[in-house]
Design an enzyme around this catalytic site. Sequence first.
Site, PDB file in Angstrom:
ATOM      1  NE  ARG A  92      -4.011  -2.217   2.492  1.00 12.92           N
ATOM      2  CZ  ARG A  92      -5.104  -2.089   3.087  1.00 12.92           C
ATOM      3  NH1 ARG A  92      -5.247  -1.670   3.869  1.00 12.92           N
ATOM      4  NH2 ARG A  92      -5.597  -3.068   3.281  1.00 12.92           N
ATOM      5  CG  ASP A 206       6.044  -2.742 -13.770  1.00  9.20           C
ATOM      6  OD1 ASP A 206       5.641  -3.348 -15.063  1.00  9.20           O
ATOM      7  OD2 ASP A 206       5.918  -2.176 -13.358  1.00  9.20           O
TER       8      ASP A 206
END
Length: 414
Positions: A92, A206
């Site tokens: 998170r 990525d």
Amino acid sequence: MNCFSCFYFHEKKKVPRDSDNSYRRNGEVTGRDNNKTHPENPKTVNEQNKNNDEDKEVTNNIAAQTFSFRELATATKNFRQECLIGEGGFGRVYKGKLEKTGMIVAVKQLDRNGLQGNKEFIVEVLMLSLLHHKHLVNLIGYCADGDQRLLVYEYMSRGSLEDHLLDLTPDQIPLDWDTRIRIALGAAMGLEYLHDKANPPVIYRDLKAANILLDGEFNAKLSDFGLAKLGPVGDKQHVSSRVMGTYGYCAPEYQRTGQLTTKSDVYSFGVVLLELITGRRVIDTTRPKDEQNLVTWAQPVFKEPSRFPELADPSLEGVFPEKALNQAVAVAAMCLQEEATVRPLMSDVVTALGFLGTAPDGSISVPHYDDPPQPSDETSVEDSVAAEERERAVAEAMEWGVASRAHSRNPSAS
């Protein structure tokens, strides 16, 4: 000088995986074994402790600021839900305020059983400690207390490109053309720095809308370097790697062979640019079957320049320079070539995009570049032709940009 030479990594035991291929679907890695540890397995616990000790030895040599877990818990109000600004397979992200300085930051708390392990944590800290560019997110520091792994970044107030392009709420205003080109150019300049300025070169691996963060003025910065790898050096043409990345963004040759080059990033950039042009996700299962894969859907259009305007995001409502759109589609098509060797360099992409913005103040600027290397005698005829075509497309984009800006300064001349 090699900027990575002062760091020494211990060789770690490789953890067996269920599959050699791993992808992120909807922003998450798939095909990975999380390798959770259990108290009844002392060997696993001992190995984890050993790895933690090795990680500490590496992170102790990194110059980034260190934070205690208590400091970051205080900054995020003990990781309250109200401070949560994002989450994914890695853990998170919280908005926080550092007590000592009052700085607003983003704190990424890695899930200890999640998809980003100790190796990825160290890679991200190392990369962002050594690589500094206005289009790379700034790492403030990290925390490695016990088994806690947290990263502290500068806070990017606009969130990610995904938030403004692919996850629009009904009350959100769609991005206009100039903002899209500005974001594309920023991401391209970040990649160009990694490929051409870093020594050795770095392959990002990525690139996707969720990893392009935006500041208050929609300037783009690349984030999340956990999958980044050092590129080939010397006579090597590629580095071999277990296939990782996000489904839909991976270059086809990397997906097939695990051979990674900077051109793999160029392909991923082409996907992001196509998303910016169309407003569509690269993979969208809510669409008709023949439109679910963005690249596959767009490929037939790439062959017919007269159809390029069909790719424009309907939310633009036709408010864009058609020739600039055509050039942007041409750049995306070149980046998405099946054959890696005929894809452009990121420096070519930066040059082309720098001339496709139409802002009157000329806010999209292009830095100076050295002359590109000349092809060797061993360059094939096909490669030479492809290079000429690429240069011609870039030249056309530059010509269009110059003419467009001249017209904006003196509209009566036309």
